[in-house]
Design a protein around this motif. Structure first.
Motif, short mmCIF file in Angstrom:
data_model
loop_
_atom_site.label_atom_id
_atom_site.label_comp_id
_atom_site.label_asym_id
_atom_site.label_seq_id
_atom_site.Cartn_x
_atom_site.Cartn_y
_atom_site.Cartn_z
N GLN A 104 0.59 -1.31 0.02
CA GLN A 104 0.07 -0.74 -0.33
C GLN A 104 0.59 1.25 0.65
O GLN A 104 0.34 2.13 -0.72
N ASP A 141 5.52 9.06 2.23
CA ASP A 141 4.78 7.56 1.94
C ASP A 141 6.43 6.46 1.66
O ASP A 141 6.25 5.84 1.71
N ASP A 174 1.01 3.99 -2.16
CA ASP A 174 0.83 5.70 -2.69
C ASP A 174 2.20 6.50 -3.26
O ASP A 174 1.17 7.07 -2.97
#
Length: 157
Positions: free
Chosen positions: A83, A105, A87
């Motif tokens: 994830q 991120d 991102d």
């Protein structure tokens, strides 16, 4: 000799030259391909896969089981890592770049990746600790073979 027959002769000579060139290129390519072809039945493996191939069958199963268990235990971290990488890609593709959010991120992705690597390395260390010296030696040689090959290649360049 008439004009059409001269043209025909020139076309035939040009065709012959092109065909000779193509046949030579095909034979040269075939020679290079066969020269660098791996031996029949040989599978090119690197790192841990190559190390697994060097171990006895029962040890291979043991290591695979340990790695599978580590993967299952760390599934939430694997999902978090994926994830975080998604991102990062979304931030980079956005019309405007939010540098602080991108840095956050990237930090999440890096932290998850390092944590995962640390846990898998610990599993490998636990496995290596259970091996007798001769099997540990084979494991070490198999895992460093690719690195040594890459180092020699870099030195040649």
């Amino acid at each position: 000799m008439t004009l059409p027959s001269k043209r025909l002769k020139m076309l035939l000579v040009a065709s012959l030259l092109v065909n000779v060139f193509l046949v030579g290129a095909a034979l040269g390519g075939l020679y290079q391909w066969s020269k660098h072809q791996p031996q029949p039945g040989a599978v090119v493996q690197h790192g841990l896969r190559q190390a697994l191939a060097q171990l006895p069958e029962d040890r291979r199963h043991q290591l695979r089981r340990m790695l599978r268990e580590t993967r299952q235990e760390n599934q939430p971290l694997i999902v978090a890592s994926r994830q975080a990488h998604r991102d990062v890609m979304q931030r980079l593709q956005a019309p405007t770049l939010d540098r602080d959010a991108l840095d956050a991120d990237l930090d999440r992705a890096r932290t998850a990746d390092i944590t995962l690597r640390t846990r898998f390395d610990a599993t490998l260390a636990d496995f290596a600790a259970s091996l007798p010296a001769d099997e540990r030696q084979k494991l070490a040689q198999a895992m460093t073979a690719r690195r040594q090959g890459n180092a020699q290649k870099v030195m040649k360049d």
